[in-house]
Motif scaffolding. Structure first.
Motif, mmCIF file in Angstrom:
data_model
loop_
_atom_site.group_PDB
_atom_site.id
_atom_site.type_symbol
_atom_site.label_atom_id
_atom_site.label_comp_id
_atom_site.label_asym_id
_atom_site.label_seq_id
_atom_site.Cartn_x
_atom_site.Cartn_y
_atom_site.Cartn_z
ATOM 1 N N LYS A 188 0.871 -1.172 0.000
ATOM 2 C CA LYS A 188 0.000 0.000 0.000
ATOM 3 C C LYS A 188 0.904 1.216 0.000
ATOM 4 C CE LYS A 188 -3.986 -0.003 1.929
ATOM 5 N NZ LYS A 188 -5.114 0.025 2.892
ATOM 6 N N ILE A 189 0.641 2.134 -0.900
ATOM 7 C CA ILE A 189 1.518 3.276 -1.090
ATOM 8 C C ILE A 189 0.725 4.577 -1.015
ATOM 9 C CG2 ILE A 189 1.281 3.080 -3.606
ATOM 10 C CD1 ILE A 189 4.106 4.246 -3.860
ATOM 11 N N ALA A 190 1.347 5.560 -0.392
ATOM 12 C CA ALA A 190 0.810 6.921 -0.376
ATOM 13 C C ALA A 190 1.909 7.853 -0.868
ATOM 14 C CB ALA A 190 0.366 7.321 1.027
ATOM 15 N N ILE A 191 1.519 8.853 -1.618
ATOM 16 C CA ILE A 191 2.461 9.861 -2.111
ATOM 17 C C ILE A 191 2.015 11.203 -1.548
ATOM 18 C CG2 ILE A 191 3.414 10.983 -4.164
ATOM 19 C CD1 ILE A 191 2.985 8.396 -5.674
ATOM 20 N N PRO A 192 2.715 11.703 -0.522
ATOM 21 C CA PRO A 192 2.281 12.940 0.151
ATOM 22 C C PRO A 192 2.066 14.118 -0.790
ATOM 23 C CG PRO A 192 4.004 11.857 1.407
ATOM 24 C CD PRO A 192 3.896 11.113 0.110
ATOM 25 N N LYS A 193 2.801 14.156 -1.897
ATOM 26 C CA LYS A 193 2.625 15.246 -2.855
ATOM 27 C C LYS A 193 1.207 15.245 -3.420
ATOM 28 C CE LYS A 193 4.312 18.650 -5.362
ATOM 29 N NZ LYS A 193 4.788 19.919 -4.753
ATOM 30 N N LEU A 194 0.591 14.060 -3.465
ATOM 31 C CA LEU A 194 -0.775 13.943 -3.968
ATOM 32 C C LEU A 194 -1.782 13.941 -2.826
ATOM 33 C CD1 LEU A 194 -0.224 11.181 -6.691
ATOM 34 C CD2 LEU A 194 -0.185 13.670 -6.977
ATOM 35 N N SER A 195 -1.522 13.107 -1.810
ATOM 36 C CA SER A 195 -2.399 13.037 -0.642
ATOM 37 C C SER A 195 -1.753 12.158 0.418
ATOM 38 C CB SER A 195 -3.771 12.472 -1.009
ATOM 39 O OG SER A 195 -4.556 12.279 0.157
ATOM 40 N N VAL A 196 -1.752 12.635 1.650
ATOM 41 C CA VAL A 196 -1.213 11.843 2.754
ATOM 42 C C VAL A 196 -2.205 10.765 3.177
ATOM 43 C CG1 VAL A 196 -0.376 11.938 5.140
ATOM 44 C CG2 VAL A 196 0.155 13.791 3.567
ATOM 45 N N PHE A 197 -3.479 11.003 2.925
ATOM 46 C CA PHE A 197 -4.522 10.122 3.438
ATOM 47 C C PHE A 197 -4.929 9.024 2.461
ATOM 48 C CE2 PHE A 197 -5.102 14.310 5.417
ATOM 49 C CZ PHE A 197 -4.939 13.956 6.751
ATOM 50 N N GLN A 198 -4.548 9.133 1.207
ATOM 51 C CA GLN A 198 -4.936 8.119 0.226
ATOM 52 C C GLN A 198 -3.837 7.070 0.091
ATOM 53 O OE1 GLN A 198 -6.843 9.134 -3.493
ATOM 54 N NE2 GLN A 198 -7.233 11.220 -2.803
ATOM 55 N N TRP A 199 -4.149 5.866 0.528
ATOM 56 C CA TRP A 199 -3.237 4.727 0.416
ATOM 57 C C TRP A 199 -3.830 3.750 -0.591
ATOM 58 C CZ3 TRP A 199 1.239 3.922 3.552
ATOM 59 C CH2 TRP A 199 1.470 4.948 4.479
ATOM 60 N N HIS A 200 -3.041 3.388 -1.597
ATOM 61 C CA HIS A 200 -3.551 2.532 -2.664
ATOM 62 C C HIS A 200 -2.783 1.212 -2.718
ATOM 63 C CE1 HIS A 200 -6.164 5.540 -4.723
ATOM 64 N NE2 HIS A 200 -5.379 6.368 -4.057
ATOM 65 N N PRO A 201 -3.506 0.089 -2.823
ATOM 66 C CA PRO A 201 -2.839 -1.216 -2.959
ATOM 67 C C PRO A 201 -2.352 -1.418 -4.389
ATOM 68 C CG PRO A 201 -5.224 -1.497 -2.954
ATOM 69 C CD PRO A 201 -4.971 -0.030 -2.743
ATOM 70 N N ILE A 202 -1.053 -1.665 -4.535
ATOM 71 C CA ILE A 202 -0.449 -1.842 -5.858
ATOM 72 C C ILE A 202 0.396 -3.118 -5.859
ATOM 73 C CG2 ILE A 202 1.022 -0.820 -7.622
ATOM 74 C CD1 ILE A 202 -1.472 0.831 -7.101
ATOM 75 N N SER A 203 0.208 -3.943 -6.867
ATOM 76 C CA SER A 203 0.992 -5.178 -6.987
ATOM 77 C C SER A 203 2.461 -4.859 -7.254
ATOM 78 C CB SER A 203 0.453 -6.049 -8.128
ATOM 79 O OG SER A 203 -0.864 -6.471 -7.859
ATOM 80 N N ILE A 204 3.334 -5.659 -6.661
ATOM 81 C CA ILE A 204 4.773 -5.518 -6.906
ATOM 82 C C ILE A 204 5.104 -6.226 -8.213
ATOM 83 C CG2 ILE A 204 7.080 -6.010 -6.028
ATOM 84 C CD1 ILE A 204 5.864 -6.082 -3.216
ATOM 85 N N SER A 205 5.725 -5.512 -9.126
ATOM 86 C CA SER A 205 5.995 -6.083 -10.447
ATOM 87 C C SER A 205 7.427 -6.561 -10.617
ATOM 88 C CB SER A 205 5.668 -5.053 -11.538
ATOM 89 O OG SER A 205 6.347 -3.835 -11.300
ATOM 90 N N SER A 206 8.301 -6.275 -9.670
ATOM 91 C CA SER A 206 9.693 -6.727 -9.774
ATOM 92 C C SER A 206 9.858 -8.087 -9.104
ATOM 93 C CB SER A 206 10.631 -5.710 -9.123
ATOM 94 O OG SER A 206 10.222 -5.439 -7.796
ATOM 95 N N SER A 207 10.947 -8.762 -9.441
ATOM 96 C CA SER A 207 11.238 -10.066 -8.855
ATOM 97 C C SER A 207 11.798 -9.894 -7.445
ATOM 98 C CB SER A 207 12.254 -10.811 -9.724
ATOM 99 O OG SER A 207 12.747 -11.951 -9.045
ATOM 100 N N PRO A 208 11.490 -10.807 -6.535
ATOM 101 C CA PRO A 208 12.050 -10.720 -5.176
ATOM 102 C C PRO A 208 13.571 -10.772 -5.150
ATOM 103 C CG PRO A 208 10.205 -12.256 -5.236
ATOM 104 C CD PRO A 208 10.520 -11.908 -6.659
ATOM 105 N N HIS A 209 14.188 -11.267 -6.233
ATOM 106 C CA HIS A 209 15.644 -11.405 -6.258
ATOM 107 C C HIS A 209 16.345 -10.142 -6.761
ATOM 108 C CE1 HIS A 209 14.841 -15.606 -5.492
ATOM 109 N NE2 HIS A 209 14.111 -15.684 -6.596
ATOM 110 N N GLN A 210 15.590 -9.185 -7.252
ATOM 111 C CA GLN A 210 16.202 -7.958 -7.751
ATOM 112 C C GLN A 210 16.544 -7.016 -6.599
ATOM 113 O OE1 GLN A 210 12.887 -7.287 -10.597
ATOM 114 N NE2 GLN A 210 14.481 -7.080 -12.159
ATOM 115 N N HIS A 211 17.437 -6.079 -6.865
ATOM 116 C CA HIS A 211 17.896 -5.153 -5.831
ATOM 117 C C HIS A 211 17.050 -3.887 -5.762
ATOM 118 C CE1 HIS A 211 21.354 -7.676 -5.116
ATOM 119 N NE2 HIS A 211 21.716 -7.597 -6.398
ATOM 120 N N TYR A 212 16.006 -3.842 -6.539
ATOM 121 C CA TYR A 212 15.095 -2.706 -6.514
ATOM 122 C C TYR A 212 13.661 -3.227 -6.604
ATOM 123 C CZ TYR A 212 15.276 -3.632 -11.525
ATOM 124 O OH TYR A 212 15.237 -4.247 -12.746
#
Length: 273
Positions: A188-212
């Motif tokens: 769940k991610i919030a971007i304060p520049k847009l809104s501190v109160f809006q948290w959105h569930p987003i799927s992780i698209s990178s592999s667990p083995h990557q460094h980012y």
């Protein structure tokens, strides 16, 4: 009264992402939420029966008073707080209906939080400190873990953003120690520049083995549209994260299945890269 309190406690217990159900029984929030709904409806039904029984007893003592209902609702701290508590639960049931959640999710979300806090106050005045204390510990502890510890201290607070297409934005941040996840999980991610109160569930698209860690977000509603516009103006933003959440419904690590077919569409294809 005691029977009516128990579903409320279960309701608060199952409303938490980091609850005893998750820690002790391994039941993730996505599956525990159905128990939250059932306990909420049960609390409402129990509240109605509790009110009816209390009204019958009150009516027998009051005799043939023409304003019996008005006096019953407002007669003393217990009756008044109990009436407000039932009205609050009814309001939560209405605003949590699938229609309102689908058409106006923010109405459901903010009303749910407001009514939950109001419910704890009414429960305290109606039946003592038990429900209010347990709800505060369960819910308040979960909020501290997610919104303070995870978001402000444990996870990265800065990310790179980039417009990939006319409709998709990539959010990328370094994978730090402790940020362990499995394929298919989300944050769940919030971007304060847009809104501190809006948290959105987003799927992780990178592999667990990557460094980012990467998130791919499609422009669809107001928040995602503003994010897409922001990505056209800057390349780095402050973020708040919590999670990762979610678990697979089947065990893919065992030898039970010889072949597994994965299907996805739209932006859902990104975790399958």
């Amino acid at each position: 009264g005691v029977v009516s309190r128990l579903p409320l406690i279960v309701c608060f217990l199952t409303a938490n992402h980091n609850s005893l159900l998750t820690l002790l029984m391994g039941i993730p929030f996505e599956r525990a939420i159905k128990y939250h709904k059932v306990s909420g409806y049960l609390a409402f039904v129990n509240g109605i029966f509790h009110t009816i029984v209390a009204y019958i007893a009150y009516k027998e003592d009051a005799g043939k008073d023409q304003e019996i209902i008005k006096k019953f609702v407002s007669d003393g701290q217990v009756n008044l707080s109990g009436s407000l508590l039932l009205a609050i639960i009814l309001s939560m049931v209405i605003t949590a209906s699938p229609y309102i959640r689908g058409k106006a999710f923010e109405v459901f979300y903010y009303f749910h939080i407001f009514f939950a806090m109001a419910m704890m106050g009414c429960a305290f005045y109606h039946s003592g400190i038990l429900v209010a204390l347990l709800a505060s510990i369960l819910w308040g502890g979960d909020v501290l873990i997610r919104k303070v510890y995870m978001a402000c201290f444990r996870y990265p607070t800065s990310a790179q953003i980039k417009q990939l297409t006319d409709t998709v934005v990539e959010v990328k941040f370094p994978k730090t120690a402790g940020f362990d996840y499995n394929p298919g999980q989300y944050v769940k991610i919030a971007i304060p520049k847009l809104s501190v109160f809006q948290w959105h569930p987003i799927s992780i698209s990178s592999s667990p083995h990557q460094h980012y860690v990467t998130l791919h977000i499609r422009k669809r509603g107001a928040w995602t549209t503003r994010l897409h516009e922001l990505a056209g103006k800057r390349t780095e933003v402050t973020i708040l994260l919590e999670g990762p959440y979610g678990s697979l419904g089947v065990d893919l690590t065992s030898d039970r299945y010889k072949m597994v077919m994965l299907l996805s569409g739209g932006i859902g294809v990104t975790p399958m890269q």
